[in-house]
Scaffold this motif. Structure first.
Motif, PDB file in Angstrom:
ATOM      1  N   LYS A  42       0.850  -1.190   0.000  1.00 38.43           N
ATOM      2  CA  LYS A  42       0.000   0.000   0.000  1.00 38.43           C
ATOM      3  C   LYS A  42       0.880   1.233   0.000  1.00 38.43           C
ATOM      4  O   LYS A  42       2.068   1.173   0.303  1.00 38.43           O
ATOM      5  CB  LYS A  42      -0.942   0.011   1.198  1.00 38.43           C
ATOM      6  CG  LYS A  42      -0.270   0.107   2.542  1.00 38.43           C
ATOM      7  CD  LYS A  42      -1.298   0.062   3.668  1.00 38.43           C
ATOM      8  CE  LYS A  42      -0.628   0.033   5.020  1.00 38.43           C
ATOM      9  NZ  LYS A  42      -1.607  -0.035   6.105  1.00 38.43           N
ATOM     10  N   THR A  54      -4.571   6.542   2.102  1.00 39.63           N
ATOM     11  CA  THR A  54      -3.979   5.228   1.890  1.00 39.63           C
ATOM     12  C   THR A  54      -4.566   4.584   0.635  1.00 39.63           C
ATOM     13  O   THR A  54      -5.772   4.595   0.429  1.00 39.63           O
ATOM     14  CB  THR A  54      -4.244   4.315   3.107  1.00 39.63           C
ATOM     15  OG1 THR A  54      -3.704   4.935   4.274  1.00 39.63           O
ATOM     16  CG2 THR A  54      -3.606   2.953   2.921  1.00 39.63           C
ATOM     17  N   SER A  56      -4.521   0.914  -1.305  1.00 40.98           N
ATOM     18  CA  SER A  56      -4.172  -0.507  -1.196  1.00 40.98           C
ATOM     19  C   SER A  56      -3.795  -1.073  -2.559  1.00 40.98           C
ATOM     20  O   SER A  56      -4.211  -0.547  -3.596  1.00 40.98           O
ATOM     21  CB  SER A  56      -5.347  -1.290  -0.632  1.00 40.98           C
ATOM     22  OG  SER A  56      -5.651  -0.840   0.660  1.00 40.98           O
ATOM     23  N   HIS A  57      -3.030  -2.159  -2.539  1.00 42.74           N
ATOM     24  CA  HIS A  57      -2.583  -2.820  -3.776  1.00 42.74           C
ATOM     25  C   HIS A  57      -1.951  -1.778  -4.697  1.00 42.74           C
ATOM     26  O   HIS A  57      -2.342  -1.644  -5.857  1.00 42.74           O
ATOM     27  CB  HIS A  57      -3.734  -3.532  -4.494  1.00 42.74           C
ATOM     28  CG  HIS A  57      -4.517  -4.441  -3.616  1.00 42.74           C
ATOM     29  ND1 HIS A  57      -4.084  -5.701  -3.269  1.00 42.74           N
ATOM     30  CD2 HIS A  57      -5.694  -4.275  -2.984  1.00 42.74           C
ATOM     31  CE1 HIS A  57      -4.972  -6.271  -2.481  1.00 42.74           C
ATOM     32  NE2 HIS A  57      -5.952  -5.423  -2.287  1.00 42.74           N
TER      33      HIS A  57
END
Length: 103
Positions: A42, A54, A56-57
């Motif tokens: 992340k 943030t 993710s991935h």
């Protein structure tokens, strides 16, 4: 959204090539694929006391000379931000699941 993503990919292809070890030509022709992303990664962008975001991935590419960062996500597109004192953190997490917890 797809057009904007292609523009960001085109703008950042030289830095992406360095980070991913892919040729600029390959990135131009094929773009990014699922294998370029890690499900445990992340990116966190933050300004102390003001903002924390943030993704993710995802992974980031910084161009300090231009004062910009690009965030490339597997499922939520590609994004470009001005640094303006921002902290950029690429985080890779390792998870352990105790078998008793899964039960």
């Amino acid at each position: 959204m797809q057009r904007i993503g292609q523009e960001i990919l085109e703008t950042w292809k030289d830095k992406l090539s360095e980070k991913l070890g892919k040729s600029v030509e390959e990135l131009s022709e094929r773009g990014l694929s699922a294998s370029d992303f890690n499900s445990s990664s992340k990116v966190v962008l933050s300004n102390p006391g003001e903002l924390e975001c943030t993704f993710s991935h995802a992974f980031s590419v910084v161009n300090a000379e231009a004062g910009k960062v690009a965030v490339f996500t597997e499922h939520c597109g590609y994004h470009e931000f001005y640094l303006n004192g921002m902290k950029v953190s690429d985080v890779l997490t390792e998870e352990y699941w105790d078998e008793d917890y899964r039960a």
